[in-house]
Enzyme design. Structure first.
Site, mmCIF file in Angstrom:
data_model
loop_
_atom_site.group_PDB
_atom_site.id
_atom_site.type_symbol
_atom_site.label_atom_id
_atom_site.label_comp_id
_atom_site.label_asym_id
_atom_site.label_seq_id
_atom_site.Cartn_x
_atom_site.Cartn_y
_atom_site.Cartn_z
ATOM 1 C CG ASP A 23 -1.700 1.240 1.417
ATOM 2 O OD1 ASP A 23 -1.925 1.939 0.403
ATOM 3 O OD2 ASP A 23 -2.098 1.546 2.560
ATOM 4 C CG ASN A 25 -3.050 5.390 -1.119
ATOM 5 O OD1 ASN A 25 -3.081 4.291 -0.574
ATOM 6 N ND2 ASN A 25 -3.993 5.824 -1.920
ATOM 7 C CG ASP A 27 -6.002 3.106 0.390
ATOM 8 O OD1 ASP A 27 -5.056 2.285 0.499
ATOM 9 O OD2 ASP A 27 -6.646 3.271 -0.668
ATOM 10 C CG ASP A 31 -1.369 1.535 -3.741
ATOM 11 O OD1 ASP A 31 -0.156 1.430 -3.999
ATOM 12 O OD2 ASP A 31 -1.796 2.069 -2.685
ATOM 13 C CG ASP A 201 -11.061 -16.270 -13.162
ATOM 14 O OD1 ASP A 201 -10.285 -16.523 -12.228
ATOM 15 O OD2 ASP A 201 -12.303 -16.243 -13.030
ATOM 16 C CD GLU A 255 -8.694 -20.647 -12.019
ATOM 17 O OE1 GLU A 255 -8.607 -20.739 -10.793
ATOM 18 O OE2 GLU A 255 -9.674 -20.121 -12.580
#
Ligand code: ISL
Ligand code: CA
Length: 556
Positions: A23, A25, A27, A31, A201, A255
């Site tokens: 992370d 930033n 929060d 990211d 996926d 997958e």
């Protein structure tokens, strides 16, 4: 790279689950800028390809596996500029980027579905799979993987739509050529930016059974084997290859949940022009076919490895992996995560993973031996699958809360989704805020920073193995031979290419043993060892608990 060999056969891939990687930033949510900031770690590790789990705009019913806009970056993860910067920074370091293509289904908030559900004659109606109900209930008996029926009733048009996963993940209708064209288009959008290809996926599920008949008998408990056998799946994949993958020379990793070992080659044989390789699930699911933990033996494990290797044959290629974001931690599931054995067993498993005739995938955190999280109560979990199990099993009285919790403590997907442990600081250095999912308290002893300075660490063992794989082509391309398939805890195999034979020795247990090599083999030089190093020429070796080593072979 070897001439004439596709780069992806010699690649070592690292999977990033962006929500939990880093992370930037405060929060509490990982990211893209966090990824860019940590590329040194990946470069030092020596991987050359990243598979990024979905980073697209999503309402997060299933952490990004429900996409609202395929051409937009999830706001929580950053902006398209952040993406472009991340990709450029990866490429500068010689790292390729593989994106996650989730097109068996979209989010129910995708514009296509918003349109589709609005009326029966909307032009997008046939983008999804709508049917009339049967006797006031769903059209058939298909179960959804996250609990309940795979059909959701929609009052606006008095019909039901199909969703193999959560009801927020309606299945796209691949019979509709417009849907297929839209998918090929969005793939080109990202390929034009310079990504190397896609992990796909549940790609084997895209073709549905004609007439959608009820599942019979046991099929209801393992519907994936029916869902993965739609009659047009190979036709659709070949079309995708012709339209996109071939012209762009893009790598594709399907997958293949629900695809049996015997059917791998139907997806990966180069002459068929479908996919580069697939993830087959028998091995990773050996100890937990579903939510329940079960015991397994190493001979069973070895049999799957040998069968999988055999089917790839001369014209296909495999993947090797022991974990991902849908499974518990590698060392907890296959090794021994008690403090005295954790590092050695993590190293032994890494040694296995990086010495297969297959492209190895390392799941984030496994390179430092991260373990399962000590979950004790239902409130600590985030996963949509866990919530579905709770509703379907505990709230209906089928399974006690204690029993489900005891099993989830070993098998839940959330074990792999706790944030990466970068340092011994608060929240493992993942965030300065409050993490979206708790960081494992053992980050004080298991973290990347301390391992970087420790040449004996799990991290450095991975590094050394990756380097070894790059310097010994036999470890990539060599024929695989299991020397002792029925041995209950010694795993000894060779990899042979031309005149080089390498021997991998693993001891999957805690007692010390003397082991005499079969077939008159003797160890030659030792290339890497975690445990006692045998004398060159020895026919009998001392294997301490969770020993792992790689040797040149000499014949006695
Ligand atoms: O994790 C599972 C349940 O234990 C598997 O059934 C899993 O859902 C299956 O391997 C498909 O996984 C993929 O599609 C899902 C998503 O939730 C997974 O994260 C993804 O890897 C739906 O998109
Ligand atoms: Ca953030």
């Amino acid at each position: 790279m070897t001439q004439g060999t596709p780069w992806w056969k010699e690649a070592v891939v690292y999977q990033i689950y962006p929500r939990s990687f880093m992370d930037s930033n405060g929060d509490g949510i990982g990211d893209l800028n966090g990824i860019t900031a940590r590329l040194d770690h990946l470069q030092e590790l020596g991987i050359d390809t990243v598979w990024l789990s979905p980073h697209f705009d999503s309402p997060n019913a299933d952490n990004g596996y429900d996409i609202r806009d395929y051409r937009k970056v999830m706001a929580e993860f950053g902006t398209m500029d952040d993406f472009d910067r991340m990709l450029a920074a990866m490429n500068e370091r010689g790292i390729r980027l593989v994106l996650d293509l989730v097109v068996n289904h979209s989010s129910d908030q995708h514009e296509w579905f918003v349109q589709s559900r609005s009326s029966r004659d909307n032009p997008y109606r046939d983008h999804y799979i709508w049917r009339d109900g049967r006797d006031g209930g769903p059209p058939n008996n298909y179960p959804a993987f996250f609990g309940g029926s795979a059909w959701e009733y929609d009052g606006a048009t008095d019909q039901w739509y199909l969703h193999y996963f959560a009801k927020e993940q309606p299945d796209l209708n691949w019979e509709n050529p417009t849907v297929r064209a839209e998918v090929y288009d969005l793939m080109k959008f990202w390929l034009d930016k310079g990504v190397a290809g896609f992990r796909m996926d549940v790609i084997a599920f895209i073709s549905k059974q004609p007439g959608l008949p009820d599942l019979m008998g046991d099929e209801r408990f393992r519907p994936q084997y029916v869902y993965a056998r739609g009659p047009r799946v190979h036709e659709f994949l070949h079309e995708m290859h012709t339209e996109v993958l071939g012209p762009y020379d893009a790598v594709s990793i399907g997958e293949a949940f629900g695809v049996e070992v015997a059917d791998i080659a139907k997806f990966t044989d180069v002459d068929r022009e479908e996919l580069s390789m697939i993830f087959q699930f028998d091995l990773v699911r050996l100890g937990h076919p579903h939510w329940r933990q079960q015991s397994f033996t190493w001979p069973e494990f070895k049999r799957i490895v040998a069968d999988t290797d055999a089917v790839a044959g001369a014209s296909g290629w495999n993947t090797s992996f022991l974990a991902n974001h849908d499974n518990p931690r590698m060392v907890s599931q296959f090794g021994d995560d008690r403090p005295e054995w954790r590092e050695r067993s993590a190293k032994a498993l890494a040694t296995w993973n990086l010495t297969q005739r297959a492209t190895p995938f390392i799941y984030q955190g496994d390179e430092i031996g991260m373990t399962n999280y000590p979950f004790t109560s239902i409130e600590q979990y985030d996963d949509v699958e866990v919530r579905g199990l709770w509703r379907g099993l505990v709230e209906t009285g089928k399974v006690s809360a204690e029993e489900l919790l005891a099993n989830l403590a070993q098998t839940s997907r959330d074990h792999s989704r706790t944030p990466v442990q970068w340092t011994a600081d608060a929240h493992g250095g993942f965030t300065t805020g409050t993490p979206w999912l708790a960081v494992n308290p053992n980050h004080t002893s298991i973290n990347a920073e301390s391992q970087r300075d420790d040449p004996d660490s799990v991290f450095h063992h991975h590094r050394a193995l990756i380097a070894l794989r790059r310097s010994h082509r036999a470890l990539v391309h060599g024929a695989y031979r299991d020397l002792d398939p029925e041995h209950p805890y010694v795993y000894a195999y060779t990899r042979t290419l031309d005149d080089e034979t390498l021997l991998v020795l693993l001891h999957l247990g805690t007692e010390t043993h003397e082991y005499t090599l079969p077939h008159g083999l003797r160890v030659g030089d030792t290339l890497i060892a975690c445990g006692r190093v045998p004398e060159p020429g020895a026919a009998t070796v001392t294997l301490e608990g969770w020993h792992s080593s790689i040797h040149v072979v000499s014949h006695g």
